[in-house]
Design an enzyme around this catalytic site. Structure first.
Site, PDB file in Angstrom:
ATOM      1  N   SER A 550     -12.773 107.171  49.557  1.00  7.69           N
ATOM      2  CA  SER A 550     -11.688 107.497  48.641  1.00  7.69           C
ATOM      3  C   SER A 550     -10.483 107.973  49.455  1.00  7.69           C
ATOM      4  O   SER A 550      -9.958 107.219  50.277  1.00  7.69           O
ATOM      5  CB  SER A 550     -12.160 108.542  47.627  1.00  7.69           C
ATOM      6  OG  SER A 550     -11.286 108.617  46.528  1.00  7.69           O
ATOM      7  N   ASP A 635     -14.026 100.547  39.570  1.00  8.08           N
ATOM      8  CA  ASP A 635     -13.534 101.840  40.033  1.00  8.08           C
ATOM      9  C   ASP A 635     -12.265 102.202  39.269  1.00  8.08           C
ATOM     10  O   ASP A 635     -11.316 101.416  39.206  1.00  8.08           O
ATOM     11  CB  ASP A 635     -13.250 101.771  41.533  1.00  8.08           C
ATOM     12  CG  ASP A 635     -13.064 103.129  42.178  1.00  8.08           C
ATOM     13  OD1 ASP A 635     -12.688 104.074  41.461  1.00  8.08           O
ATOM     14  OD2 ASP A 635     -13.288 103.241  43.387  1.00  8.08           O
ATOM     15  N   HIS A 670     -16.542 104.232  40.993  1.00  5.48           N
ATOM     16  CA  HIS A 670     -16.109 104.950  42.185  1.00  5.48           C
ATOM     17  C   HIS A 670     -17.277 105.460  43.029  1.00  5.48           C
ATOM     18  O   HIS A 670     -17.180 105.536  44.250  1.00  5.48           O
ATOM     19  CB  HIS A 670     -15.228 106.129  41.756  1.00  5.48           C
ATOM     20  CG  HIS A 670     -14.398 106.704  42.857  1.00  5.48           C
ATOM     21  ND1 HIS A 670     -13.427 105.980  43.523  1.00  5.48           N
ATOM     22  CD2 HIS A 670     -14.376 107.943  43.409  1.00  5.48           C
ATOM     23  CE1 HIS A 670     -12.856 106.747  44.433  1.00  5.48           C
ATOM     24  NE2 HIS A 670     -13.403 107.943  44.394  1.00  5.48           N
TER      25      HIS A 670
END
Length: 697
Positions: A550, A635, A670
Site C-alpha cells: 500500500s 481493491d 486490498h
C-alpha cells in the site's frame, strides 16, 4: 527466462492521456487500464498472470513445500481467550480444513463460562462465505440484553459492507439490509441502532442513520450528514455504556458528538467544535469527559471536563503533554485507567488509579516487558467495573499472548499463548534493535530478528537480508510474531523492520517529519537503514530483498528508482505507485482526504515535491532489481490499475533481464485472499520468489 514470452505491450493499442499543470505535461500512456469493464483490460491482466505463472513454474515444488511448512506451524483447530460482556462469554474458534473463523458465546459468571453451558454460534464465516470467492466480516455489535446482533459482511473485497440484524434468540436473520455500512452501535433500550453509511463515489462514511427494530429500513432516520470531503464519521459507545459517540475525523482534525444512550431519540451535542489540526477523542466516567487532545502539543495530553460543560475553557489537565512520549490512547475504567503510550519507539502501558472523589488520579505502576523490541496493546476489556486489565503481548520471537493484569497487585497472569506446532523452539531465535543515521543526522530505529545458529554476522556472502518498511499515516510498525516468517529465518535470512519517518513509531513529530513537503525523508531513512544493516554485517550487500504494501508500496517504488543497485529483489503488495494521477483525480475514493497526508498537487509546491518521488512518473531506463508486484482487482484503496500501469511502463524501460512479475488476484481486495489457507498460498508464492532471487533453493 528468454524462452517465456512476455505479455504483449498494451500501449500500442491505445491513445495516451496528457495532463498539463504548473507548466508540466504529465503523459500517461496506460490510462486505458482504468477501464475495469473493458475486455482488453481483463485480457492484459490475465496475460500478466499467465506470464507470472510461467516464470514461477519451476518453483511449484518450493511453493508447496513452503505452504506445507507454514501450515505445520499453525494449530488449525484452536480457540481464542473468552472475554466477558454482560452475562455471556464470547470467543472465536477455528476448525481444521475450514477457511474462516466461527464466532460463539456461552453463558457464565464473573469467573468464566459455565461448565454446562451450551455453545451458541453467532456467526459462522464458513457458512456465510458459501458461494463467494471472497468473504469478510466487518462491524459487529450486540444489544445490552444479548439478543440482537448487528453485523456487516463484504463478499467482493471492495470493503463495501452490507448490514444485517440477527435475532440470537432463534437464530433468524431479519428481513431487510443496508448497503455501504461502516460502523454500528446499539442504544441502551435494546431497540434502537445507529449506523454510518458511505457515499457511492468517495467511499467516505458521511451519514449517520437511526433504525428502530420492527420497522423497515426505508423508515430509518438520517441523524447527521458530514459534508466536508476530508472527514469520515464513525459511531460507538463509551465503555460505561452511558453515551453514544459519533466522531467525525480527517487525518489532522476531529470532532466528537455525544448522546445519552438511554435517550436515542434525542439530539447529539458537540464536545468541542472542530478546529483545523486539533484532534481529540473522548470517553466518560462518573460525570466527567476524559479527553485525549493535542491542543497543547503533537504528542497529546489527557484532560477532563464536566458533562454539562465540555468546552475547552473547562478542561482540567490530568496527564500533561510530553515531547518524548506519545499518548496513543486511554483505556478508562471505574477505578483506574491505562495510558497507552509510546516512548523511544516502543509501547508502554501505564496504570493510573483514581483517588478521593474520583476526579483525581495518580500514576501507580507500569506493565513491564522483557524484550528489546515488542508489541503490546489492550486486549478486549468490555467490563467497566473491574480490577483487572487484559493486554496482548508479542515480539519478533515470542508468539501472540494474552495476559490479565491485576490492578491491585501489579501481577500479570498469562491466559493464553498461541501454540506454534512443528517443533518450534523460541530459544533458537534472537532479536535486536539498532539505529541507523539518516542523511540529516536523525537516528532511525531498526528492529532485527534472525535464527542464531544460521546467523554469521560480518561474514560476507553468508546471510541474505530482508527489510520491511511502511512509513506513512503515523502508523507505528508493529513488531509481532509470525509463524510464517520461520520459513525464511530457518533458511538463514536475517529480517529487519525499519521504523522510518512518516510512521508513528516516535510519536506525532515522527509522522510530521515524513509527510507532505518532507515526504522524501521516508525514502532516505529506509535507504539509510539498509546501508546500516549492510555496514554492520547483518547481510550480504548483493543479497538484499525489500518489501512494502500500500503506502509501503510507494516506499518500494521510490527507493527502487533512487537506488536500484542496492536491492536484489523487491516485493510490492497493492502498491500506491501512481501518485500524481491518483492525487489529481478528486473523484477517486480517498483522494481529497489524503491531501492532508501527501499534499494537494493543485498547489504547485506540493505538485513538484510529489512529482519528484512518484514511482510511476520517475521510472527510467536503468537496471532494476527482480520485482514481484501483487494487486487485487477489487481493491478500493489502491486501485488495481496503479500497479498494472507501473509494470506496463517499466517493461518498456528496464534494461536488465531480471524478472518483473505482475500478479492480480481477480477475486479479492486490498488485503488479498480472505480464506486463511488461500492466504498462506499467496505468502508461499512471495517467499518462493524471494528465496530464488536471494540464492536459497
Amino acid at each position: 527466462m528468454s524462452e517465456i514470452q512476455l505479455p504483449s505491450p498494451p500501449v500500442a493499442r491505445k491513445e495516451h492521456k496528457e495532463t498539463a499543470l504548473h507548466g508540466v505535461a504529465l503523459i500517461d500512456d496506460y490510462a486505458w487500464l482504468r477501464d475495469k469493464e473493458s475486455p482488453d483490460v481483463t485480457a492484459y491482466l490475465e496475460a500478466e498472470n499467465a506470464y507470472a505463472d510461467a516464470v514461477m513454474a519451476p518453483l511449484v515444488g518450493l511453493r508447496e513445500e513452503l505452504y506445507q511448512e507454514m501450515l505445520s506451524h499453525i494449530k488449525q483447530t484452536d480457540i481464542s481467550v473468552p472475554y466477558r460482556d454482560g452475562d455471556w462469554w464470547y470467543y472465536s474458534r477455528t476448525e481444521e480444513g475450514l477457511q474462516y473463523g466461527i464466532f460463539c458465546r456461552k453463558r457464565g459468571t464473573v469467573a468464566g463460562p459455565s461448565a454446562d453451558a451450551a455453545e451458541e454460534v453467532l456467526l459462522d464465516g464458513n457458512v456465510l462465505a458459501q458461494g463467494h470467492a471472497f468473504f469478510s466480516i466487518g462491524a459487529t455489535d450486540i444489544t445490552d440484553d444479548g439478543r440482537w446482533l448487528a453485523y456487516t459482511t463484504d463478499t467482493k473485497g471492495f470493503r463495501q459492507y452490507t448490514l444485517r440484524i440477527k435475532d440470537l434468540a432463534n437464530g433468524e436473520t431479519l428481513p431487510g439490509e443496508v448497503e455501504r455500512v461502516g460502523s454500528v452501535a446499539w442504544a441502551a433500550d435494546d431497540r434502537t441502532m445507529f449506523y454510518t453509511v458511505e457515499d457511492e463515489q468517495q467511499k467516505r462514511q458521511y451519514q449517520l442513520w437511526r433504525h428502530t427494530l420492527g420497522t423497515e429500513h426505508a423508515k430509518d432516520v438520517l441523524v447527521y450528514q458530514e459534508d466536508d470531503e476530508r472527514f469520515n464519521i464513525a459511531a460507538g459507545r463509551t465503555r460505561d455504556g452511558k453515551y453514544l459517540v459519533m466522531e467525525s475525523a480527517s487525518h489532522i482534525t476531529s470532532e466528537a458528538r455525544v448522546l445519552r444512550a438511554d435517550d436515542p431519540a434525542g439530539g447529539f451535542a458537540v464536545i468541542a467544535p472542530r478546529e483545523d489540526e486539533h484532534e481529540y477523542s473522548i470517553d466518560h466516567r462518573n460525570g466527567l469527559w476524559f479527553i485525549r487532545t493535542n491542543d497543547r502539543g503533537r504528542n497529546f495530553r489527557l484532560v477532563t471536563a464536566p458533562v454539562a460543560m465540555p468546552g475547552r475553557e473547562n478542561w482540567t489537565e490530568l496527564v500533561p503533554h510530553r515531547d518524548a512520549v506519545m499518548l496513543e490512547d486511554v483505556d478508562l475504567f471505574a477505578g483506574f485507567f491505562i495510558a497507552c503510550e509510546r516512548e523511544d519507539g516502543l509501547p508502554r502501558l501505564r496504570l493510573w488509579k483514581f483517588a478521593g472523589d474520583g476526579s483525581e488520579a495518580a500514576l501507580s505502576g507500569e506493565i513491564a516487558f522483557p524484550e528489546p523490541a515488542y508489541s503490546a496493546y489492550p486486549h478486549v476489556n468490555r467490563i467497566f467495573e473491574t480490577t483487572t486489565f487484559r493486554y496482548a503481548y508479542q515480539s519478533l520471537v515470542t508468539p501472540s499472548s494474552v495476559y490479565e493484569y491485576d490492578v491491585s497487585t501489579g501481577a500479570s497472569t498469562l491466559l493464553k499463548q498461541l501454540e506454534i506446532p512443528g517443533r518450534f523452539d523460541r530459544t533458537l531465535y534472537a532479536s535486536e534493535r539498532i539505529h541507523a543515521k539518516a542523511p540529516d543526522g536523525v537516528d532511525v530505529p531498526v528492529s532485527i530478528v534472525y535464527r542464531k545458529d544460521t546467523f554469521a554476522k560480518g561474514e560476507p556472502g553468508r546471510n541474505p537480508l530482508y527489510v520491511y518498511g511502511y512509513g506513512s499515516y503515523g502508523y507505528s510498525l508493529p513488531l509481532g510474531f509470525s509463524s510464517n516468517r520461520l520459513s525464511l529465518l530457518d533458511r538463514g535470512v536475517v529480517m529487519a523492520y525499519a521504523h522510518i519517518r512518516g510512521g508513528g513509531d516516535l510519536g506525532k513529530p515522527w509522522h510530521d517529519a515524513g509527510k507532505m513537503l518532507v515526504k522524501r525523508n521516508t525514502f532516505t531513512d529506509f535507504i539509510a537503514c539498509v546501508e546500516e544493516l549492510i555496514d554492520r554485517g547483518y547481510g550480504n550487500p548483493r543479497r538484499v530483498a525489500i518489501e512494502g504494501g500500500s503506502a509501503g508500496g510507494l516506499l518500494m517504488g521510490a527507493v527502487a528508482n533512487m537506488r536500484p543497485e542496492l536491492f536484489r529483489a523487491v516485493l510490492y503488495h497493492v502498491p500506491f505507485v501512481d501518485v500524481m494521477n491518483t492525487m489529481l483525480d478528486a473523484s477517486l475514493p480517498l483522494t481529497v482526504p489524503e491531501y492532508e497526508e501527501w499534499g494537494d498537487p493543485n498547489e504547485e509546491e506540493y505538485f513538484r515535491v510529489m512529482l519528484s518521488y512518484s514511482p510511476y512518473d520517475n521510472l527510467r531506463a536503468a537496471n532494476y532489481p527482480a520485482i514481484l508486484v501483487k494487486t487485487s482487482l477489487h481493491d478500493s484503496q489502491v486501485m488495481y490499475w496503479e500497479p498494472a500501469k507501473y509494470v506496463a511502463k517499466l517493461r518498456t524501460l528496464k534494461t536488465d533481464t531480471n524478472p518483473l512479475l505482475l500478479v492480480t488476484n481477480m477475486q479479492a481486495g486490498h488485503g488479498g485472499a480472505s480464506g486463511r489457507y488461500d492466504y498462506l498460498k499467496e505468502i508461499a508464492m512471495d517467499y518462493a520468489f524471494l528465496l530464488r532471487e536471494l540464492g536459497i533453493l
